[in-house]
Design a protein around this motif. Sequence first.
Motif, PDB file in Angstrom:
ATOM      1  N   VAL A   1       0.846  -1.198   0.000  1.00 43.41           N
ATOM      2  CA  VAL A   1       0.000   0.000   0.000  1.00 43.41           C
ATOM      3  C   VAL A   1       0.880   1.246   0.000  1.00 43.41           C
ATOM      4  O   VAL A   1       0.659   2.184  -0.785  1.00 43.41           O
ATOM      5  CB  VAL A   1      -0.938   0.016   1.235  1.00 43.41           C
ATOM      6  N   ALA A   2       1.924   1.222   0.870  1.00 39.54           N
ATOM      7  CA  ALA A   2       2.803   2.387   0.959  1.00 39.54           C
ATOM      8  C   ALA A   2       3.485   2.637  -0.381  1.00 39.54           C
ATOM      9  O   ALA A   2       3.557   3.781  -0.860  1.00 39.54           O
ATOM     10  CB  ALA A   2       3.850   2.161   2.053  1.00 39.54           C
ATOM     11  N   ALA A   3       3.954   1.547  -1.025  1.00 35.68           N
ATOM     12  CA  ALA A   3       4.625   1.707  -2.315  1.00 35.68           C
ATOM     13  C   ALA A   3       3.665   2.231  -3.371  1.00 35.68           C
ATOM     14  O   ALA A   3       4.026   3.095  -4.184  1.00 35.68           O
ATOM     15  CB  ALA A   3       5.206   0.365  -2.754  1.00 35.68           C
ATOM     16  N   LEU A   4       2.419   1.725  -3.341  1.00 35.64           N
ATOM     17  CA  LEU A   4       1.441   2.166  -4.333  1.00 35.64           C
ATOM     18  C   LEU A   4       1.076   3.638  -4.120  1.00 35.64           C
ATOM     19  O   LEU A   4       0.918   4.396  -5.076  1.00 35.64           O
ATOM     20  CB  LEU A   4       0.179   1.291  -4.261  1.00 35.64           C
ATOM     21  N   ARG A   5       0.957   4.038  -2.831  1.00 38.63           N
ATOM     22  CA  ARG A   5       0.637   5.446  -2.558  1.00 38.63           C
ATOM     23  C   ARG A   5       1.738   6.369  -3.074  1.00 38.63           C
ATOM     24  O   ARG A   5       1.467   7.400  -3.671  1.00 38.63           O
ATOM     25  CB  ARG A   5       0.453   5.655  -1.058  1.00 38.63           C
ATOM     26  N   GLN A   6       2.977   5.908  -2.836  1.00 37.03           N
ATOM     27  CA  GLN A   6       4.118   6.703  -3.303  1.00 37.03           C
ATOM     28  C   GLN A   6       4.095   6.799  -4.828  1.00 37.03           C
ATOM     29  O   GLN A   6       4.298   7.869  -5.406  1.00 37.03           O
ATOM     30  CB  GLN A   6       5.394   6.011  -2.845  1.00 37.03           C
TER      31      GLN A   6
ATOM     32  N   THR B   1      -8.180  18.322 -15.483  1.00 35.13           N
ATOM     33  CA  THR B   1      -7.417  19.072 -14.493  1.00 35.13           C
ATOM     34  C   THR B   1      -6.917  18.103 -13.431  1.00 35.13           C
ATOM     35  O   THR B   1      -7.688  17.301 -12.922  1.00 35.13           O
ATOM     36  CB  THR B   1      -8.312  20.111 -13.806  1.00 35.13           C
ATOM     37  N   ILE B   2      -5.627  18.159 -13.136  1.00 33.45           N
ATOM     38  CA  ILE B   2      -5.082  17.311 -12.071  1.00 33.45           C
ATOM     39  C   ILE B   2      -4.883  18.177 -10.835  1.00 33.45           C
ATOM     40  O   ILE B   2      -4.157  19.172 -10.860  1.00 33.45           O
ATOM     41  CB  ILE B   2      -3.735  16.690 -12.504  1.00 33.45           C
ATOM     42  N   ALA B   3      -5.586  17.846  -9.748  1.00 36.72           N
ATOM     43  CA  ALA B   3      -5.433  18.561  -8.479  1.00 36.72           C
ATOM     44  C   ALA B   3      -5.531  17.514  -7.382  1.00 36.72           C
ATOM     45  O   ALA B   3      -6.570  17.338  -6.766  1.00 36.72           O
ATOM     46  CB  ALA B   3      -6.512  19.615  -8.320  1.00 36.72           C
ATOM     47  N   PRO B   4      -4.437  16.781  -7.147  1.00 34.80           N
ATOM     48  CA  PRO B   4      -4.524  15.563  -6.346  1.00 34.80           C
ATOM     49  C   PRO B   4      -4.774  15.776  -4.856  1.00 34.80           C
ATOM     50  O   PRO B   4      -4.429  16.808  -4.287  1.00 34.80           O
ATOM     51  CB  PRO B   4      -3.163  14.900  -6.569  1.00 34.80           C
ATOM     52  N   VAL B   5      -5.401  14.766  -4.272  1.00 39.42           N
ATOM     53  CA  VAL B   5      -5.546  14.655  -2.823  1.00 39.42           C
ATOM     54  C   VAL B   5      -4.806  13.375  -2.451  1.00 39.42           C
ATOM     55  O   VAL B   5      -5.024  12.344  -3.091  1.00 39.42           O
ATOM     56  CB  VAL B   5      -7.031  14.525  -2.436  1.00 39.42           C
ATOM     57  N   SER B   6      -3.951  13.418  -1.448  1.00 38.18           N
ATOM     58  CA  SER B   6      -3.150  12.221  -1.134  1.00 38.18           C
ATOM     59  C   SER B   6      -4.015  11.157  -0.474  1.00 38.18           C
ATOM     60  O   SER B   6      -5.100  11.436   0.028  1.00 38.18           O
ATOM     61  CB  SER B   6      -2.007  12.595  -0.202  1.00 38.18           C
ATOM     62  N   GLY B   7      -3.490   9.940  -0.450  1.00 37.96           N
ATOM     63  CA  GLY B   7      -4.229   8.826   0.129  1.00 37.96           C
ATOM     64  C   GLY B   7      -4.545   9.056   1.598  1.00 37.96           C
ATOM     65  O   GLY B   7      -5.655   8.789   2.055  1.00 37.96           O
ATOM     66  N   ALA B   8      -3.545   9.565   2.342  1.00 39.41           N
ATOM     67  CA  ALA B   8      -3.751   9.788   3.771  1.00 39.41           C
ATOM     68  C   ALA B   8      -4.837  10.840   3.992  1.00 39.41           C
ATOM     69  O   ALA B   8      -5.733  10.683   4.833  1.00 39.41           O
ATOM     70  CB  ALA B   8      -2.439  10.243   4.401  1.00 39.41           C
TER      71      ALA B   8
END
Lengths: 679, 340
Positions: free
Chosen positions: B281-286, B307-314
Motif C-alpha cells: 500500500v505504501a509503495a502504491l501510494r508513493q 485538471t489534475i489537483a490531487p488529494v493524497s491517500g492519507a
Amino acid sequence: MDPTVLSAAGHALLVIVDPHRLFYLFAGVCMGLSLGILPGIGGVAGTALLLPFTYTLDPPTAFALLLGLGASVTTADPITAILFGVPGHAASAATTLDGYPLTQQGFAGRALGASYMAALIGGLFGAALLGLTLPVLRPIMLRIGSPELLALSVFGMSMVAVLSGNAPLRGLTAACFGVMLSMIGTDPQTGTPRWTLDSLYLFDGLPLVPLTLGIFALPELCDLAISRTPVVAGDKRLDTKTGMLLGVNDCFTHWFLILRCSWLGAMLGAVPGIGASVIDWMSYGHALRTEKGARQSFGKGDIRGVIAAESATNAREGGALVPTVAFGVPASAGMAMLLGAFLMHGLVPGPEMLDKNLDVTYTMVWSIAIANILGSGLCFLFSGQLAKLATLRHTVILPCVLSLIFIGAFEGTRQWGDLYSLLCFGVLGWSMKQLRWPRPPLVLGFILGKVVERYLFISIQRYGSIWMLRPGVILLFALTLVSLLRPMVRDLRARGWGATVASLGRPRLTPRALFPAALALLFAAMLAQTASWETEAKIVPLIVGCGALLFGLLAAGAELWRPGEGAPAQAQSDTIHMDIASRIAHLPTATKFLRGGTFFGWLGAFLVSMAAIGLIPTVPIFIVAYMRIEGRERWTLVLPFATAMTLFIYGLFDRILAIPWPPSLIGTALPLLKAIPSV
Amino acid sequence: MVRGICFVLAVLTVLAALAGGARADAVADFYAGKQVTLIVATPPGGPYDLNARLLASHLARHIPGHPAIVVQNMQGASGMLAANYLANRAPQDGTVIANLHNMLPLAKVLGRLTVDVDPAALNWLGNMTRETGDVVVSARSPVKTIDDAKRDEVIIGAESPLALASVYPHVMNRVLGTKFRVVLGYAGFADIQNAFERGEVDGIAGDTWYAGAGPQYQWYKAGTIRILLQIGNKSPDLGDLPLLTDLASNDDDRRLLELFSSPYTVGKPTAVGPHVPPDRVAALRQAYDATLADPALLADAAKLGITIAPVSGAELTAFIRQLEALPEALVIWARATIAP
C-alpha cells in the motif's frame, strides 16, 4: 442547400478518402464484420477495445475506425441468423423468421445476398438522410419532448398487435411479461429495488443480450439438437453461386420496401431508448402489414421479410448518430462509447458540431457510408462459401456455436447472472416456440416498457395532464389507435361477429394449458411482491402485472376449452403464426422432451464445468464430449476441431478482448493453476 | 586465523547487505512481471473511464517492479459492484486497483449501500482531482441568484432519488428554504441536459464543472445559463460565486452541507482492497503521488482537458473517516433530507 454545408461535406469527403484514414476505416470494418459474424458478440465489445487506441489519432481517423466497426457489425449479423436461425446479435432476430426457412429450402445464398444488399442500401440511406438533414435537425429535435417520446414508445408497443400474429391473447400476455421483466431493478422514482431477488446482478435491471440470446438463439439450437439433422438436408442443393445475385435482384424489385424500412430504421434509430432489437421487429411488422400477400407468406421464407429487417437495422446507425452528435445523448451503447471519443478529442456534442465542427461531423457521415459499402462488398466476396456451413452435421455446429453463445451472454454484464439468465430464457423461449407462443412481443415489451414508464412519470410530473393535449402526442396516439383497431376490425369481419364464443369445446388439460397457467402463477407471485413497494414504484408494475395475469388466465382458459382436433380451424388462413415453423413437429412428444431435456442438460453441464475449472478449459472438454457422445464423431476430427476452437476463443476473448473471467473453484483452491487462462 | 575471521565477517556483511536489499525490494520483486488490473466502476467512455486510463498509462512506470497495467470496466449498481469486488472478492495482494465512484462514502453514511463495504476501511491511494459541482439555471428563468430560488419555483431534472441531481435540490430546500422542484426519471446527465436545452427543465444540479470544456462551459460562455452556486471546492474561474457550505446559517447546517458536498472532494478516487499488505500500500501510494506529479502525465492530461489537483491517500482517508464519524442526530437528519 447552404453552400457552407456543401463545402463542409466536400471537405470532409477529401479528409476521409486520405489513404491513411481509409486504412483505419477498413480495419474497423474488418473487425466489425468478424465480431458481427460471431453469434452473441456485438460491436460494443469491439468499440470498448478500440476506444483507448483512438486517442492518439486525429478526430476524423478515430471516428473512421470506430464508426467503421459500428456500422459493419450489423452487416455481418444476419449470417448466423440466416444459416442457423441464431441471431448474430439482438438486431437480427427478425431476420431469422424468413431467412432461416429460406436456408432450409436451399436458398441460403439468395437470403444472404438480399440481406447484404438491403443492408448496403439501408446503410447508405441512413447516412444520406443524416447528411441532408443534419443542418436543420437540431431545432426540430428540440421540439420533441418527453410526452412525444412517450407517445412514440406507446405507438411502438402497439406493434404487439401485428407481431402477435394469430395469437393475440398469448401475444398480449408475452408483451405484459416483457414489460414486467423490464421493471426489474431499482425504480427511478423511489429507488425501490423491484424484483431484484436481493442480488446485485439485477440492481440495474436484466441485461438485454442474455435475454435475447436465450429467447431467440437457444430454441433454434435446441431444435437442431432434437432433429439431429443438418439445417439443409444433404440431398438438397445449395444456391451458393447463383443465389447471391438473385438476392441482389430481389432488393431492386422491392426497392420501395427498402426505402420505407430504411426511413423507419433511421427515424427510430434517432430515438434514445429504442434500440436495434426493437427496430428490426417494427420494420418487419410494417412490412407484414403493408406488403401484398405478406400475411400468407411471411415466416415461411419470404425474401421481403429479410429485406425489411436488414435494411432498417443498417439505416439505424445513421439515425443513431443524430442525438449523439447534436445533443450528446447516446442512442445506443456503441454510441455512448463514441461519446467517450468525443471527450478525448475535446469535441463537445451540440450546436458546435453542426457549425464550427461541421466538417468533423460530415467525416462521420462519410465514414458510415463508406463502411457500409466496404462491409457489404467484403461480405459479397467472402461469405458465399459460408452458406455451406448450413449443410454440416449438428454435432459439429452445436458445440461450437454454443460455446460462443455462452461467451456472448457473459459479455452482457460479465457476471454469472448472465449465464443463469441465458439458461432460464432459453427454457422459456423453447417452451414458447414449442407451444406456439409469439416471442417478439416479449422483447418489444421488455425494451419499450421501461421507456414508457420513464417518460410517463416525467410527462406527468412536469406537465400535469396537459401533456396529452400536445399536437405531436395527439397525432401519435391517433396512429396508435388506428394500428390497434384496424387488424381487430378486419379480424372480426373475417370471422363474423361473435364466432369465437360459439367454438368452445369440452375442457381438456394439456401441456398447452399448463404453460399459461404456470405463467399466471409466476405473475401472481410477482404481483404479491409489489405489496411492500412505495406507490410510485408499484403503480406501473401493478397495472401491467394485472394485465398479464388476466391475459395469462384467459389464454389458459382458451387452451382448456379449445375445440378438439376434429373441429375446423377457423380464420387461420389470413393471419400468420409469428415464428419459424418447427422442424421437429413430426417427432413424438416424448422424444422431443427427452432430447430437449438432454440439450439443456448439456448447457447445465457446461455451466457446472465452467464454475469448477473455468471457461476456456471447459470449451475443449465440452466440444470433445458433445461430439463423441452425441455424434460418435471420429477422433481425428474431434481433436483438431476442439484444439482449433479453444485456441480461437483463447486468442480472441482472452488475449485480444481481455474479458475478465469469473474465478473458478479450482483456481480459488489451487492458486497455482491460475496460470491457465480463465481458471 | 585473522584472515579467516576477516573472510567470515566479509561474507556475513555481504550476505546481510543482500538480505537488506532483498527486504527493500520485496515490493519490486512482487510486482516484477505481474499484471495489475485497474478496475473502473463506470462503462468505457465517460470521465471516470478517461481519468482511469490516463492514470493507467503512467502509473506502471512509478510502481517498483513496473508491472503491466490493464484497465477493466466493471460498471453496475451505481459503482457498488466494483466496490464490492474490490473489498470482498478481489485478491488482496495489491494486484487489483480500482477507480471508484465519488458517491461511495456519502451513500454509506446515508445507509444506501446494499453491499458489505466500508469505504473508510479501504486503502485509498488518493484522488486525482478536487472537483467543483454546481447548480445552474437557464437564463430564461427569472431566478438569477440562490435567493431568487427561495421565491420562484425552479424545475430540476434528475435520474433517481439518490442521484446528486436530486439530492442537492432537496438538501437546499430543507436547509436554505429554496423552492426547487425535482422531476425524476431521466436516463442520465446527457438526457437531463437535453431536456434543459428544450426547456423541459429549468435547471441542472450536481453536474461537475469542467473549466474550459463541456457543454456547461459553452453555455456559460454563451450566456444561456447562470450558475447559482459552487459545491465542494471553489473553481478559480468562477470567482466569488458562493460555495454551498458558505450558505449555512449554523454549525449543524454546515456539517450537513459538508457531508453532501463530499463527492467533489472524493473526486476521481483510487483504492486497493482493505487487506493488502501495508508495504505494498505504501509503495502504491508513493507511486500514485509520483505519477500525478509526472510531467508526462500532466501533458497528457492537458491534451485530454483533465485538471489534475490531487488529494493524497492519507488525506482522503482522513476525510472519509471524518464523514463516517458524523453525530447520529445529523445522520438521521441527513437521511430524512433526501427521503422522497
